[in-house]
Structures are given as C-alpha cells and as structure tokens.
Design a protein around this motif. Structure first.
Motif, mmCIF file in Angstrom:
data_model
loop_
_atom_site.group_PDB
_atom_site.id
_atom_site.type_symbol
_atom_site.label_atom_id
_atom_site.label_comp_id
_atom_site.label_asym_id
_atom_site.label_seq_id
_atom_site.Cartn_x
_atom_site.Cartn_y
_atom_site.Cartn_z
ATOM 1 N N ARG A 140 0.860 -1.186 0.000
ATOM 2 C CA ARG A 140 0.000 0.000 0.000
ATOM 3 C C ARG A 140 0.896 1.235 0.000
ATOM 4 N NH1 ARG A 140 -2.490 -1.207 4.029
ATOM 5 N NH2 ARG A 140 -1.376 -0.007 5.616
ATOM 6 N N LEU A 141 0.643 2.152 -0.936
ATOM 7 C CA LEU A 141 1.440 3.372 -1.055
ATOM 8 C C LEU A 141 0.681 4.519 -0.409
ATOM 9 C CD1 LEU A 141 2.703 3.044 -4.767
ATOM 10 C CD2 LEU A 141 3.685 2.098 -2.673
ATOM 11 N N SER A 142 1.201 5.019 0.700
ATOM 12 C CA SER A 142 0.534 6.091 1.453
ATOM 13 C C SER A 142 1.261 7.412 1.211
ATOM 14 C CB SER A 142 0.542 5.775 2.951
ATOM 15 O OG SER A 142 -0.034 4.515 3.205
ATOM 16 N N PRO A 143 0.541 8.431 0.731
ATOM 17 C CA PRO A 143 1.199 9.733 0.506
ATOM 18 C C PRO A 143 1.630 10.366 1.828
ATOM 19 C CG PRO A 143 -1.175 9.915 0.156
ATOM 20 C CD PRO A 143 -0.887 8.457 0.344
ATOM 21 N N ILE A 144 2.855 10.869 1.850
ATOM 22 C CA ILE A 144 3.423 11.467 3.054
ATOM 23 C C ILE A 144 3.604 12.978 2.903
ATOM 24 C CG2 ILE A 144 5.432 11.496 4.603
ATOM 25 C CD1 ILE A 144 3.700 9.030 4.844
ATOM 26 N N ALA A 145 4.136 13.389 1.769
ATOM 27 C CA ALA A 145 4.420 14.817 1.575
ATOM 28 C C ALA A 145 4.547 15.103 0.088
ATOM 29 C CB ALA A 145 5.708 15.201 2.301
ATOM 30 N N GLU A 146 4.547 16.383 -0.228
ATOM 31 C CA GLU A 146 4.812 16.854 -1.588
ATOM 32 C C GLU A 146 5.999 17.801 -1.538
ATOM 33 O OE1 GLU A 146 1.151 18.568 -2.926
ATOM 34 O OE2 GLU A 146 0.462 16.655 -3.786
ATOM 35 N N LEU A 147 6.973 17.514 -2.374
ATOM 36 C CA LEU A 147 8.225 18.257 -2.350
ATOM 37 C C LEU A 147 8.462 18.938 -3.691
ATOM 38 C CD1 LEU A 147 10.439 15.476 -0.704
ATOM 39 C CD2 LEU A 147 9.124 17.253 0.454
ATOM 40 N N TYR A 148 9.010 20.140 -3.643
ATOM 41 C CA TYR A 148 9.325 20.889 -4.864
ATOM 42 C C TYR A 148 10.750 20.544 -5.280
ATOM 43 C CZ TYR A 148 10.053 24.850 -8.012
ATOM 44 O OH TYR A 148 10.327 25.638 -9.111
ATOM 45 N N LEU A 149 10.877 19.717 -6.350
ATOM 46 C CA LEU A 149 12.179 19.192 -6.767
ATOM 47 C C LEU A 149 12.249 19.086 -8.289
ATOM 48 C CD1 LEU A 149 12.561 16.222 -4.228
ATOM 49 C CD2 LEU A 149 13.763 18.418 -4.148
ATOM 50 N N PRO A 150 13.443 18.896 -8.835
ATOM 51 C CA PRO A 150 13.534 18.600 -10.274
ATOM 52 C C PRO A 150 12.859 17.268 -10.594
ATOM 53 C CG PRO A 150 15.665 19.313 -9.425
ATOM 54 C CD PRO A 150 14.776 19.104 -8.238
ATOM 55 N N TYR A 151 12.112 17.260 -11.704
ATOM 56 C CA TYR A 151 11.437 16.051 -12.183
ATOM 57 C C TYR A 151 12.040 15.704 -13.535
ATOM 58 C CZ TYR A 151 7.737 12.767 -13.458
ATOM 59 O OH TYR A 151 7.032 11.638 -13.825
ATOM 60 N N TYR A 152 12.438 14.438 -13.704
ATOM 61 C CA TYR A 152 13.193 14.010 -14.879
ATOM 62 C C TYR A 152 12.329 13.148 -15.798
ATOM 63 C CZ TYR A 152 17.031 15.548 -11.944
ATOM 64 O OH TYR A 152 17.852 16.297 -11.146
ATOM 65 N N TYR A 153 12.516 13.359 -17.100
ATOM 66 C CA TYR A 153 11.792 12.602 -18.119
ATOM 67 C C TYR A 153 12.745 11.632 -18.811
ATOM 68 C CZ TYR A 153 8.237 16.163 -17.387
ATOM 69 O OH TYR A 153 7.301 16.990 -16.802
ATOM 70 N N ARG A 154 12.183 10.632 -19.438
ATOM 71 C CA ARG A 154 13.012 9.633 -20.111
ATOM 72 C C ARG A 154 13.818 10.244 -21.257
ATOM 73 N NH1 ARG A 154 11.534 4.673 -18.152
ATOM 74 N NH2 ARG A 154 9.381 4.417 -17.441
ATOM 75 N N SER A 155 13.333 11.341 -21.820
ATOM 76 C CA SER A 155 14.046 12.006 -22.914
ATOM 77 C C SER A 155 15.319 12.699 -22.442
ATOM 78 C CB SER A 155 13.130 13.033 -23.577
ATOM 79 O OG SER A 155 12.783 14.056 -22.659
ATOM 80 N N GLY A 156 15.488 12.845 -21.119
ATOM 81 C CA GLY A 156 16.628 13.562 -20.573
ATOM 82 C C GLY A 156 16.292 14.961 -20.123
#
Length: 677
Positions: free
Chosen positions: A646-662
């Motif tokens: 079970r995946l329980s949400p804990i927090a939301e963080l402002y961070l870099p998000y990476y895509y498969r394209s680079g």
C-alpha cells in the motif's frame, strides 16, 4: 516674397540661436513621443538627458580651449545629441509597425501595439541604454584628448564587467547539487575531504549481492561496481580534488563558489591570451574577456560544479605558455625557458587529470616546445632538456591519477566511462553541423568578427599552426561522439573570443584610416557604437538569468529545504527509492537510497519480481521504504508494488522532475511510504 530675402531668412533660421532652438525643439518633441510610447515619465527622461550632457558642458567650458557650450555651439550640440537618433529610429519603426498592424487587422488591437517578434527586437530599453552610453562616449571623445580615448573605453568596459559580475554571479550560486555528474563531482570531493579517498561505500549493495540481483540500482548514477566495499566514479578525480580543497577552506559553500571563482580566472586567462599571444591592445584584450563573460554557455556552466571551467582555465594557461614570445636575453633565457617548460607540463597535467581527453593537448604542446626557432648554443641539447622537464612535470601531476585508476579499475590505463561505444564515423557530419549551430547561437553577432580574426590570424602561420596543433586534435577526437555537447568544447571559447577581438581590432584600424568631420572623434564614436551593439545583444540574452535560473543539477534554496525536510519526514534507517535526486537525498538528508528504474538495461536494472524481493528483504530487516516520484522511470517501480503493498502519501516536495528524454523541470513531487498489505 523676394527669393533673395526668403533665402536670407532660411539661412538666419538655420544658423546661430535659431538653429539651436530648432534642434532643441526637435529633441523635445522626439523625446515626448518616445516617452509616451514607452510609458516613461517625460520629465524624468529630460532630466536624465540634461544630467548626462551638463557635466561635460561644465568641464569643457571651464577647462578646455575648444568649449562645448550647450546653448551657443549648435553644430557641436547637433553632433553631441546624434546618438539619440538611434532611439528615435526605434520609436519611428515601432510607431510605423503599430500603425500598419492596426490598418491590416483593425480587430486585433485597438492600441498602438507592436506585433511579435518586432516588439522584442525593437526594445526601447536597449535603445535608450545604447543612446545614453554612446552619448557619453561621444561627449568624452569631444572633451578629452585623443590619447585618453583608449583609457576611457577600457575603464568603461572594466566597470561594466565588474558591475555585471556583482549583479549576476550571486544569483547563479546554487543552494545544493543534484543530478548525475554534478552530484558525483561533489560527492567525490566530500569523500576526499572527509575520508581521504574519492571512493564511496554503498551498504545496500551487499544486500543486493546476497539476493543475487543486479547491484547497479543501489549505486548513485556514474558509480561502478564496488571493489573491496568502495565504489569509484567514471569521471576523473582532478576537479573533485579542487572541490575538496574549497570544501576544506570554506565548508559546503566552497563547493558552490569554486566555479564562479574559476570563471573569473578564465576571464583573466582570456585577457592574457588576447594580450600576450594575439598582441592586442589592452582595450581589445578586455573586450575578449567581456565576450567570454557574456557567453550564455559559459554563464550556465559556472552555476554548477562541473569540470568544464577548470578544463578551460588549465588549457588556456597551457596554450599561453606554449605560444608566448620567449625571445629572452642569452644569459637568463635558458633558465626562464626551463621554468616555462615546467609550467607547461604542470598545466597540461592539470588539464588531463580534470578531463582525460585533454591528453591530446600534450603532443601539440610538446611539438611547439621542441621546435622553438631561436638559434642558441647547444640548441638540440637544451631542447631535449626542456622537453624532458615538460614530460617530468606532466607525469608528476598525472601520477596520483594513475595510482587511483590502478586501485579503482585494476590498471593505470583503464577508463571506466565506456563512452567509446558512442563514437561513430557516421556521426561526424551531424555532430559538426549541430556544434556549429550551437556556437553560432552563442556567439551570434560576434561570428563575423571571429571569421575576420581567423583570416588575419592565418597570416601569422606559426601562431595559427600552433593553435591548430594544440586544439585541433581534441576537437577532431570529439566530432564522432554522438552525445557531444557544447560544454565539452568550452575550452575553445577563450580562443574564439580572442579571435573576435582581433577581428574587431583590425576592422577598427581599417575604419580609422578614413577621414570624417570630427576625424578621431567620429572614428572613436563609430567603433564604440559597434562594440556596444555587439555586447548589448549578448547582455540582453543574459538578462532573464537575473529573474530566475535553472539548469541540470541546480537546486534552489526552496528545493534544498525540501530535501533537508526528508530527514524529519522519514526515520533514520529509512530507504528512499527515487531517480536522479537520490544522490542529493543521501548527501543532504542522510538517507540511503536506491534507483529501481536505473538505466533500464537488462542485467543492470531490476525486474518487477527482483524489486519486490528487495523491498521485502528491507521490510524483514525492519527498514521502512519510501518512494520519491521524481521521474517517469519511477512509474513502473511504483506499479510493481501495488499488488503487494500500500502506497501512502506522506508529503509533496518541490524538486527537479526528470523525463526519459533527458529533459527536466521543477515540479511538485509526491513522497509515498510503502507498507505491506
């Protein structure tokens, strides 16, 4: 009316006080129109113009024999205000385009709006800056003797450079580092400074080994399989040694201040290259430095701890030493030449241990050292001694790196990057075209001057040959590399900037041969206008950096705070699964990490069942697992756990998000806790 009397009236109107009044009324009307269209306060604009002109008027009327009286010397007034015609031209063009837009499309706009992209091209702000700066320049040319013009221009350029560095550089200093190679350099530096070794230990690799599953997902990106419990990176340790020294001296802030400091040293090295090797006057050597300062690629690279600027600095210094004029007196020349040979080997060695491909510098530099053209007694013997000094000093610098690679990879001649597989002859043409396009985009208006400088440089065959032998092999080696980036060839930028300054110098010398009304003053003004337009376009491209900045590996203060908060959101024995941010999580939050979607290559990443078995083993050891959804590659590992956890949400963080394209963007990234059902 009598034609003779009419002509007399016109002449009277166009001379003396009537001429001054006509010119003043024209400027008042044009300034009012410009202020109205640009939404500037007219009184402030007029006051600024008067404030610029009056100091020179006061100075000349008091101290100069050729006074510039604001109200009585109308021809000089007309000339001194002529730079404002550039601002007025922009105003007229914007007004014309706005009126045409309304006529062609009445429904599109009800105001005098200039359509895109003309609105950004015809900038009121840059036109005003250009006009005011050149107004001051022309006043100075009329006021001060011609012998002072170069000093005035040099002082102006120096002031602009210092002010720009003060305004821009602090905004480019990151609060932390993430990603692959930027983080790896920092982690190596921290390990060197705190543990005395550039390698890093990964306790979770032992667990993966016991489970008989691939080890790579338990490592940071760029680290190799651990040897005796310690893993090395695929990148040279030379730059990390500099970072470690900065860390020792200034703490963590030193990690982020090193590259801005190196950028300033690169500006000085470019000045020396242009001044000593290209033999340019001080003003044009300084201009070469400003062209480097206003390079978009150069500016982006100083913001994160990558090795590019260190490579640029050491390469440029080596070239300066190799190509400098060594015509010294016979009594001390050999001793000094020996010291320069030692220095040449040291800087070549530093360039090599910072980036291994810079080894290709050595043959060309050694050839230049061996073919010195001076006729001295026992020339062959002295040449052998100097070349030996070069080789010895190079090896002394390189020996620690050889020792490191022998321990880490089993041989001093082993390289772990594996990038040679990405080289192909088929990529030479597309890579070359892409590289030329990127260079053209970065140097923009300076490109024609680079070509002029290169043509003029070709007349000096020895210098041109020396540069080709030193830099050519490295460039040619990189061209078959499919993933070649402009930053990989950043060491070329000082030479290109010096060539542009050389081209400008030769063109200015050509212009100065012509006789104008004001002769020297007009020539000075024309050259100054040309230089300012060139720099203005480059500064204009950098202005957005003052309002916010992001590049790969860069962490803002808010993002660093969110990473630090993971230490409070998770227990000390937690394991956080993520993507390219996992290194930063380990460094700043002190949590062990894994990258379950790592590389997506068979044999180097986990299958869904292997990933579930790893999570189960952690759960059996009483270690909680968290998912940081900071990349597209985390989607599959999260889905693989849905059947058993079970995946329980804990927090939301402002961070870099990476895509498969680079590609990467700054986004809100959720953090989940993994609980077995």
């Amino acid at each position: 009316m009598n034609p003779v009397r009419f002509t007399s009236v016109v002449k009277t109107f166009l001379t003396g006080r009537w001429q001054t009044l006509a010119v003043a009324l024209f400027h008042l009307f044009a300034l009012a129109l410009t202020a109205r269209l640009a939404h500037w306060p007219f009184l402030a604009v007029t006051a600024a113009l008067i404030a610029v002109i009056l100091p020179f008027t006061f100075y000349v009327s008091r101290f100069s024999s050729s006074s510039l009286h604001l109200v009585t010397l109308s021809p000089r007034l007309l000339v001194s205000l002529s730079p404002l015609l550039f601002l007025y031209t922009v105003t007229a063009l914007r007004l014309l385009l706005a009126l045409l837009a309304r006529v062609l499309c009445p429904a599109c706009s009800t105001s005098l709006t200039v359509p895109k992209p003309f609105a950004s091209w015809l900038s009121f702000e840059w036109a005003a800056i250009f006009s005011l700066v050149d107004l001051i320049a022309l006043q100075a040319a009329q006021t001060f003797p011609a012998s002072h013009h170069a000093r005035l221009s040099t002082f102006a350029l120096t002031t602009l450079a210092v002010l720009w560095i003060i305004a821009l550089f602090p905004r480019l200093i990151p609060a932390g580092i993430t990603g692959a190679d930027p983080f790896a350099y920092v982690q190596m530096a921290v390990d060197l400074a705190t543990r005395g070794a550039p390698t890093h230990s990964f306790p979770l690799a032992d667990l993966a080994g016991r489970l008989n599953i691939p080890i790579y997902p338990t490592l940071f990106v760029g680290y190799t399989i651990p040897n005796n419990g310690e893993a090395a990176t695929v990148w040279p340790p030379g730059f990390s040694a500099l970072l470690a020294l900065a860390f020792k001296l200034f703490g963590e802030l030193g990690l982020y201040l090193l590259n801005p400091a190196l950028a300033c040293l690169c500006l000085f090295a470019t000045f020396l290259l242009a001044r000593r090797i290209f033999n340019l006057p001080t003003f044009y050597a300084l201009l070469a430095s400003l062209l480097l300062l206003t390079s978009q690629e150069q500016t982006v690279r100083l913001s994160i701890p990558l090795a590019d600027l260190a490579v640029q600095l050491f390469t440029t210094l080596a070239i300066i030493i190799a190509l400098r004029d060594w015509r010294l007196d016979a009594s001390r020349g050999d001793l000094k030449l020996g010291f320069w040979a030692l220095g040449l080997g040291i800087f070549s060695g530093l360039a090599f241990v910072t980036r291994y491909t810079q080894l290709l510098l050595a043959p060309g530099l050694l050839f230049l050292l061996a073919t010195d053209q001076r006729n001295t007694p026992h020339r062959i013997r002295k040449t052998i001694i100097h070349c030996s000094l070069f080789i010895v000093s190079f090896l002394i610098i390189a020996l620690p790196d050889f020792y490191y690679r022998a321990l880490a990879f089993g041989s001093p001649f082993a390289f772990a990057s594996g990038e040679l597989a990405q080289f192909s002859a088929a990529d030479v043409l597309p890579v070359t075209l892409r590289l030329l396009a990127e260079l053209t985009a970065d140097f923009n208006l300076a490109v024609p001057f680079i070509l002029v400088g290169a043509i003029y440089l070709a007349k000096n065959r020895r210098l041109a040959l020396g540069l080709a032998l030193a830099l050519g092999p490295i460039v040619l080696f990189h061209l078959p590399y499919h993933y070649l980036k402009l930053r990989d060839l950043l060491f070329l930028f000082p030479t290109l900037c010096a060539l542009a300054a050389l081209g400008l110098h030769r063109l200015a010398a050509y212009v100065s041969r012509f006789k104008f009304d004001a002769s020297r003053q007009t020539s000075f003004f024309i050259v100054h206008c040309s230089l300012f337009i060139l720099l203005a376009f480059r500064w204009n491209a950098q202005l957005p950096l003052l309002n916010g900045f992001y590049t790969y590996g860069f962490l803002s203060g808010e993002q660093r705070a969110h990473l630090n908060s993971l230490a409070d959101l998770t227990p000390p024995n937690a394991v956080i699964a993520g993507s390219l941010n996992t290194g930063a999580v380990s460094l700043y939050a002190g949590r062990q990490t894994v990258r379950p979607g790592h590389l997506l290559q068979p044999g180097r990443t986990w299958t869904d069942s292997e990933w579930r078995s790893f999570v189960a083993a952690l759960h059996a050891d009483g270690r909680p697992v968290y998912l940081l959804m900071d990349s597209e590659e985390m989607i599959d590992p999260a889905n693989a756990l849905v059947s058993c956890c079970r995946l329980s949400p804990i927090a939301e963080l402002y961070l870099p998000y990476y895509y498969r394209s680079g590609a990467a963007t700054n986004e809100i990234v959720p953090l989940y806790r993994v609980d077995f059902k």
